[in-house]
Design a protein around this motif. Structure first.
Motif, PDB file in Angstrom:
ATOM      1  N   THR A 192       1.031  -1.172   0.086  1.00  0.00           N
ATOM      2  CA  THR A 192       0.060  -0.179  -0.031  1.00  0.00           C
ATOM      3  C   THR A 192       1.100   0.964   0.066  1.00  0.00           C
ATOM      4  OG1 THR A 192      -1.580   0.744   0.829  1.00  0.00           O
ATOM      5  CG2 THR A 192       0.001  -0.078   2.494  1.00  0.00           C
ATOM      6  N   ASP A 193      -0.188   2.443   0.004  1.00  0.00           N
ATOM      7  CA  ASP A 193       0.737   4.234   0.068  1.00  0.00           C
ATOM      8  C   ASP A 193      -0.192   4.902   0.747  1.00  0.00           C
ATOM      9  OD1 ASP A 193      -0.936   4.626  -2.100  1.00  0.00           O
ATOM     10  OD2 ASP A 193       0.111   4.069  -3.775  1.00  0.00           O
ATOM     11  N   GLN A 196      -3.253   5.278  -0.875  1.00  0.00           N
ATOM     12  CA  GLN A 196      -4.385   3.899  -0.709  1.00  0.00           C
ATOM     13  C   GLN A 196      -5.091   4.661   0.800  1.00  0.00           C
ATOM     14  OE1 GLN A 196      -2.655   0.051  -1.339  1.00  0.00           O
ATOM     15  NE2 GLN A 196      -4.822  -0.106  -2.424  1.00  0.00           N
ATOM     16  N   LEU A 199      -7.798   7.510   0.517  1.00  0.00           N
ATOM     17  CA  LEU A 199      -8.715   6.731   0.193  1.00  0.00           C
ATOM     18  C   LEU A 199      -9.034   5.854   1.140  1.00  0.00           C
ATOM     19  CD1 LEU A 199     -10.641   6.931  -2.445  1.00  0.00           C
ATOM     20  CD2 LEU A 199      -9.220   5.137  -3.034  1.00  0.00           C
ATOM     21  N   ALA A 200      -8.602   4.866   2.123  1.00  0.00           N
ATOM     22  CA  ALA A 200      -9.281   4.032   2.710  1.00  0.00           C
ATOM     23  C   ALA A 200      -9.936   4.548   3.874  1.00  0.00           C
ATOM     24  CB  ALA A 200      -8.484   2.892   3.060  1.00  0.00           C
ATOM     25  N   SER A 383     -10.548  -7.235   0.387  1.00  0.00           N
ATOM     26  CA  SER A 383     -10.128  -6.288  -0.466  1.00  0.00           C
ATOM     27  C   SER A 383      -8.388  -5.556   0.211  1.00  0.00           C
ATOM     28  CB  SER A 383     -10.387  -5.151  -1.255  1.00  0.00           C
ATOM     29  OG  SER A 383     -10.831  -4.461  -0.944  1.00  0.00           O
ATOM     30  N   LEU A 385      -7.606  -2.234   0.198  1.00  0.00           N
ATOM     31  CA  LEU A 385      -7.963  -1.256   0.485  1.00  0.00           C
ATOM     32  C   LEU A 385      -8.609  -1.189   1.729  1.00  0.00           C
ATOM     33  CD1 LEU A 385      -8.140   1.698  -0.806  1.00  0.00           C
ATOM     34  CD2 LEU A 385      -9.978   1.437  -1.667  1.00  0.00           C
TER      35      LEU A 385
END
Length: 450
Positions: A192-193, A196, A199-200, A383, A385
């Motif tokens: 992940t970054d 991300q 966003l999550a 997932s 995310l």
């Protein structure tokens, strides 16, 4: 789960706090409970608790210096000047409609202060004892329910670092969350970054925004009057006081505030920053050197409660970590007893809530849960995310609404200057209801549908 020493001690801590037992006493009793239930002897529990007290000493010293700086600012008169400007504005616009808008304008300004304290000027709760106390008389005139203000301040202190990768958010998201998730997920193909993660966390933070709106516009919208035991100064008395404030005092305050915040950012030390500010006030003659002892004593009185609670909380966390309770809670989720994906997501979030309230820091929760949560999430088919959302929300849960969290202690320190704001019932309970419950709900939705 109910036999776990962490769970039992948290229940004891919350029960005693809700019964209005002093938080420090509640933390000591909860520590003894955790140790004895975690198979530690009484002597070992006491030794572990006292051994952990030193971990909160630096925080306590930070708050003591911060309190002295707040007293010096108050002595300069700049806070009185700001309060006078606001009161004058109120007297010129006395209609009920204007006062309502003015109340929400204050909420907006305080929210911006709290948000900025996490990223723009990452001073955390340092602004609260400086900004809030001079406004208490204004809150009383507007009949503002201080529980709403506590929710506003706590929102800015917690939601910001969860979403924005700047300041404290950069530490939480990039240095802790992304780093630990990538380490745990490397062998499983999960990477992940920062983008991300933000966003999550967007959906869970949206739940906190909803909780904020409910607190401000529904739960604590009605006027609330506070019994004022000390007669508040009249506008004429304030005007007479303001007339004695010299431009030198205002200039000194501005320079001291800028220098303090700049020094803190450069040195990452509130102690050094506060010391620089006090020296500037002394150089400008705001207080004499022989008054420095009085200034520091008043500052210590102002912030002593926060300091001692954080010291006790550090001892409590040390006892919690000395038992196997935290490990058992996390590993208990991976024993195969839970088959439902939805139930697994809920339990992971709930365990995160308990751990964070026990340890007292969402930043410290991530390394503990990540090694188990990441493979567990992937085994249930979540997932990448959704996995990030579960780990991030599980860690952040409990920061708001914890009796020993500086995200609730900070607002209390400013709102209780006149003794009219109860820490548990006016800060902890409102923020727990309006933020932890939405985080659980929206965090679960993010886990199931992202």
């Amino acid at each position: 789960m109910l036999s776990n020493p962490v769970v039992i001690s948290i229940i004891v801590l919350l029960t005693l706090s809700l019964l209005r037992i002093n938080v420090i006493i509640a933390l000591v009793i909860a520590s003894l409970t955790a140790g004895l239930c975690g198979d530690l002897s009484l002597s070992k529990t006491i030794e572990t608790f006292t051994g952990g007290l030193g971990g909160g000493a630096e925080v306590a010293m930070n708050y003591a210096m911060l309190g002295a700086f707040a007293v010096a600012i108050s002595k300069s008169g700049i806070t009185d000047l700001i309060a006078y400007k606001i009161i004058t504005k109120m007297n010129k616009t006395p209609t009920s409609s204007n006062l309502v808008w003015f109340k929400y304008f204050i909420f907006g300004v305080l929210a911006l202060f709290a948000i900025s304290s996490q990223n723009l000027l990452p001073v955390h709760i340092a602004f609260i004892p400086i900004v809030v106390p001079p406004l208490l008389s204004i809150f009383n005139r507007l009949k503002i329910d201080r529980r709403a203000i506590a929710c506003v301040l706590t929102f800015g202190l917690t939601a910001t670092y969860m979403l924005l990768p700047v300041g404290f958010g950069k530490i939480f998201i990039e240095s802790i969350l992304v780093k630990n998730i990538n380490q745990a997920g490397e062998a499983l193909g999960l990477h992940t970054d920062v983008a991300q993660v933000s966003l999550a966390m967007l959906l869970p933070v949206s739940g906190m925004i909803l909780g904020l709106f409910i607190a401000v516009f529904i739960s604590y919208r009605k006027p609330r009057e506070y019994d004022v035991t000390i007669e508040e100064p009249t506008t004429k008395e304030i005007e007479a006081h303001i007339a004695n404030i010299k431009s030198k005092q205002i200039i000194a305050s501005v320079i001291a505030i800028i220098a303090t915040f700049t020094t803190q950012l450069m040195t990452s030390s509130t102690i050094i920053g506060g010391l620089v500010g006090l020296i500037i006030f002394a150089v400008f003659g705001i207080f004499k050197l022989k008054e420095s002892n009085d200034i520091f004593q008043k500052g210590l009185h102002l912030m002593a409660m926060i300091g001692f609670v954080m010291i006790a909380a550090s001892g409590f966390a040390n006892v919690i970590n000395a038992t196997t309770g935290v490990t058992d809670l996390v590993q208990g989720l991976s024993n195969g007893a839970v088959q439902s994906k939805g139930l697994a997501a809920f339990l992971m979030l709930l365990v995160g809530l308990l751990i964070t309230m026990g340890i007292g820091s969402s930043f410290s929760t991530v390394p503990i849960i990540t090694s188990i949560y990441v493979p567990l999430c992937l085994s249930f088919g979540f997932s990448p995310l959704a996995t990030v959302a579960i780990v991030g929300v599980a860690a952040a849960l409990g920061d708001a609404g914890s009796p020993a969290s500086d995200s609730t202690l900070g607002p209390t320190s400013g709102l209780n200057m006149d003794g009219k704001h109860d820490h548990i019932w006016d800060s902890v309970v409102p923020t727990f209801i309006h933020y932890n419950i939405p985080l659980l709900v929206f965090g679960w939705i993010a886990a199931m549908y992202l």
